[in-house]
Structures are given as structure tokens and as C-alpha cells.
Enzyme design. Structure first.
Site, PDB file in Angstrom:
ATOM      1  N   SER A 181      -2.627  -3.600   5.129  1.00  0.00           N
ATOM      2  CA  SER A 181      -2.239  -2.892   6.213  1.00  0.00           C
ATOM      3  C   SER A 181      -1.242  -3.708   7.129  1.00  0.00           C
ATOM      4  CB  SER A 181      -3.651  -2.863   6.978  1.00  0.00           C
ATOM      5  OG  SER A 181      -3.480  -2.362   8.568  1.00  0.00           O
ATOM      6  N   SER A 182      -0.532  -2.691   7.810  1.00  0.00           N
ATOM      7  CA  SER A 182       0.454  -3.191   8.578  1.00  0.00           C
ATOM      8  C   SER A 182       0.055  -4.049   9.518  1.00  0.00           C
ATOM      9  CB  SER A 182       1.103  -1.975   9.209  1.00  0.00           C
ATOM     10  OG  SER A 182       1.778  -1.240   8.217  1.00  0.00           O
TER      11      SER A 182
ATOM     12  N   LYS B 290      -7.971   3.737   1.944  1.00  0.00           N
ATOM     13  CA  LYS B 290      -8.224   2.890   3.176  1.00  0.00           C
ATOM     14  C   LYS B 290      -8.522   3.592   4.246  1.00  0.00           C
ATOM     15  CE  LYS B 290      -4.796   0.487   4.923  1.00  0.00           C
ATOM     16  NZ  LYS B 290      -4.687   1.120   6.334  1.00  0.00           N
TER      17      LYS B 290
ATOM     18  N   GLY C  55       0.800  -1.236   0.011  1.00  0.00           N
ATOM     19  CA  GLY C  55      -0.030   0.102  -0.089  1.00  0.00           C
ATOM     20  C   GLY C  55       0.848   1.166  -0.060  1.00  0.00           C
ATOM     21  N   HIS C  56       1.746   1.047   0.812  1.00  0.00           N
ATOM     22  CA  HIS C  56       3.051   2.436   0.873  1.00  0.00           C
ATOM     23  C   HIS C  56       3.408   2.532  -0.428  1.00  0.00           C
ATOM     24  CE1 HIS C  56       2.819   1.062   5.353  1.00  0.00           C
ATOM     25  NE2 HIS C  56       2.475   2.527   5.417  1.00  0.00           N
TER      26      HIS C  56
END
Ligand code: PAF
Length: 203
Positions: free
Chosen positions: A182-183, A146, A33-34
Site C-alpha cells: 500500500s502507498s 486489498k 499492487g498497481h
């Protein structure tokens, strides 16, 4: 890619980078995502920088501040490989020295939903985002859709406080099964994960 730890060095280094300058703010644990945010920034900007800072002010009592993943060397490698020009990895004292006593209390979209579950969370997010954007003076900041309420709050705060960085919202990166990346997905058990994708299905 140069790493900076001191806010003064970071701010001075960014002045010389070719414009437009894009920034991706992260709490580390860099994932697809990053990388998507960085790619979008690279398409639109002449320079792209990132920050890694696990912001204690946005964690509530009993939340995962101490256990939040901090794979710093892997993060630096991923940012380097994705072509980021410079990264700021400040300590907590660098961002919040002992004398620090200001907090932003956002209005508008900072009520209901996540705000009900996590009192003070958006105060912490708003305070650190404004501080990091003021230090960097980037032209565009990239955030994932998100965190829809976070994006709405950040847009509102930056507009209210006339912070001259534009917000660019990037579509959610998803795993093959549709789960938003997500982390914190690493906390999910197999059965949690199977239930979590119902959110995507419902959408
Ligand atoms: O979305 C996040 O990772 C964080 O809330 C942010 C925007 C980096 C502020 O700490």
C-alpha cells in the site's frame, strides 16, 4: 505513453483505442499492487489506461491529504515501463470545477467498518470513481481486493447507477513478510510494520 490533463482531450483520445479497454484508477504513488492490476488488465484487454488523481473528497478532516505521496515523475516512468497506453493526470479543478456540487451517497456495503472510521470517505470514492469511469467509458476497471469494502461499494454503486464498466477484482499483492502493499505503508515505523503483519497472519 501520452499524458493527458484535460478531460475533453482524454475522452477523445480513448475513443480511438482498440477495445476492450481496461482502466486502472490510482491516486499515484505507484507500487507493485498497481502494477499487478495493470498486468491483469493487459492480459485481458487490447488497450490499458490509468489515471493519477489524489481525490480530496475521500480524505477526512485531519487525514493525510496534504502529505499524501505524489512522486509524479517516478509514477509516470513506472506506468510507461509497465506498458500503459495513456495516462490521465487531472488537476483538482479539472475534476471538481467551482460549479461542482454533486455527491454520490452510496448505500448497501458503505456502512460500518471503514465507513465508521472515515465518515464521508465512500461518498468521495464513489463520486470520483463514477466521474472517472464516465469520462473514460472503459470496458473493464481493475481494483485490488486489498480494499475489500471499497470494491464492494464500487460494485454496488456502478450497478445501482447502471455504469456500463465491469469491475475486475485482482488478488492482493503482498510483500515478502505478507504485508499487503500500500502507498501508505511508508508511514509505518518498524514496530508498526511488525504489528501490521499480524493481520495477514490472522487471515
Ligand atoms: O483505491 C484508490 O486508490 C482510490 O480510492 C481510487 C479508487 C483511485 C479512487 O480515488
Amino acid at each position: 505513453m501520452i499524458q493527458y490533463h484535460a478531460a475533453g482531450d482524454w475522452a477523445r483520445a480513448l475513443i480511438d483505442l482498440p477495445r476492450p479497454l481496461g482502466i486502472v484508477l490510482t491516486m499515484g504513488a505507484i507500487h507493485a499492487g498497481h502494477i499487478r492490476l495493470i498486468e491483469e488488465a493487459k492480459d485481458e484487454c487490447s488497450s490499458v489506461v490509468a489515471t493519477i488523481f489524489v481525490n480530496p473528497k475521500q480524505f477526512g478532516v485531519g487525514e493525510d491529504l496534504n502529505n499524501y505521496p505524489r512522486p509524479i515523475s517516478a509514477d509516470i516512468n513506472l506506468l510507461e515501463q509497465s506498458g500503459v497506453d495513456a495516462v490521465f493526470c487531472p488537476s483538482v479543478d479539472e475534476i471538481y470545477p467551482e460549479s461542482f456540487s454533486t455527491s454520490i451517497k452510496p448505500g448497501g456495503p458503505a456502512f460500518r467498518f471503514e465507513a465508521d472510521q472515515r465518515p464521508g470517505h465512500f461518498d468521495g470514492v464513489s463520486t470520483v470513481v463514477v466521474k472517472l469511469l464516465n469520462q473514460a467509458r472503459a470496458d473493464r476497471a481493475y481494483f485490488g481486493r486489498k480494499d475489500a469494502q471499497q470494491v464492494a461499494v464500487i460494485k454496488h454503486v456502478l450497478s445501482d447507477l447502471s455504469v456500463p464498466t465491469s469491475v475486475v477484482v485482482v488478488p492482493t499483492a503482498r510483500d515478502r513478510d505478507g504485508l499487503a502493499i500500500s502507498s501508505r505503508n511508508q508511514y509505518l515505523s518498524d514496530s508498526d510494520r511488525a504489528r501490521a503483519i499480524n493481520l495477514f497472519r490472522a487471515l
